[in-house]
Motif scaffolding. Structure first.
Motif, PDB file in Angstrom:
ATOM      1  N   ARG A  83      44.551  41.138  42.422  1.00  0.00           N
ATOM      2  CA  ARG A  83      44.275  39.714  42.626  1.00  0.00           C
ATOM      3  C   ARG A  83      43.050  39.540  43.502  1.00  0.00           C
ATOM      4  NH1 ARG A  83      44.606  35.703  46.106  1.00  0.00           N
ATOM      5  NH2 ARG A  83      45.328  37.037  47.791  1.00  0.00           N
ATOM      6  N   GLN A  99      49.191  37.236  49.251  1.00  0.00           N
ATOM      7  CA  GLN A  99      50.195  37.007  48.207  1.00  0.00           C
ATOM      8  C   GLN A  99      51.521  36.576  48.829  1.00  0.00           C
ATOM      9  OE1 GLN A  99      49.494  37.082  45.039  1.00  0.00           O
ATOM     10  NE2 GLN A  99      51.515  36.864  44.164  1.00  0.00           N
ATOM     11  N   GLU A 119      43.706  30.715  40.485  1.00  0.00           N
ATOM     12  CA  GLU A 119      45.020  31.366  40.533  1.00  0.00           C
ATOM     13  C   GLU A 119      46.033  30.597  39.703  1.00  0.00           C
ATOM     14  OE1 GLU A 119      46.192  34.261  42.044  1.00  0.00           O
ATOM     15  OE2 GLU A 119      44.076  34.692  42.338  1.00  0.00           O
TER      16      GLU A 119
END
Length: 128
Positions: A83, A99, A119
């Motif tokens: 990510r 996260q 996202e």
């Protein structure tokens, strides 16, 4: 315990060898087996084999639980790195929320930013 000490029980011997290879403590297994023998009091060889099997299954289940936990943690770390890598690739370095924070508050709780919306799009795409 004679079967375990003398290696007459092949599954116990194999289990002990695997414990040593994995850095586990065989004396903890022997403590577990001793505890089961004291509580179940096997009356003959067949019952002793069953007690050894129970001890072996308990030990292997605990090992599998540890492995599964480790794999889940490793996967989470890998996903977090991925990510962050993707965010950097598309110039979204402003997304510095971990996260864990996203999981705790959700994307909706974050301040509006290109990273937040990117996202959200990734999440929506994966749902689709």
């Amino acid at each position: 315990m004679n079967g375990l000490k003398h290696g007459l029980s092949s599954h116990a011997r194999t289990l002990l060898e695997s414990m040593e290879a994995l850095g586990e403590n065989p004396s903890e297994f022997q403590d577990l087996l001793g505890s089961l023998i004291r509580s179940l009091r096997p009356a003959n060889a067949a019952e002793m084999i069953l007690v050894e099997d129970v001890a072996s299954l308990i030990w292997r289940k605990a090992r599998l639980d540890r492995i599964q936990q480790g794999l889940c943690e490793q996967n989470l770390r890998t996903l977090e790195r991925e990510r962050q890598r993707r965010a950097c690739e598309v110039g979204l370095e402003s997304v510095d929320t971990s996260q864990a924070e996203v999981l705790r508050s959700g994307l909706r709780g974050l301040k509006d930013s290109p990273g937040k919306f990117s996202e959200m799009m990734v999440c929506l795409e994966s749902l689709r």
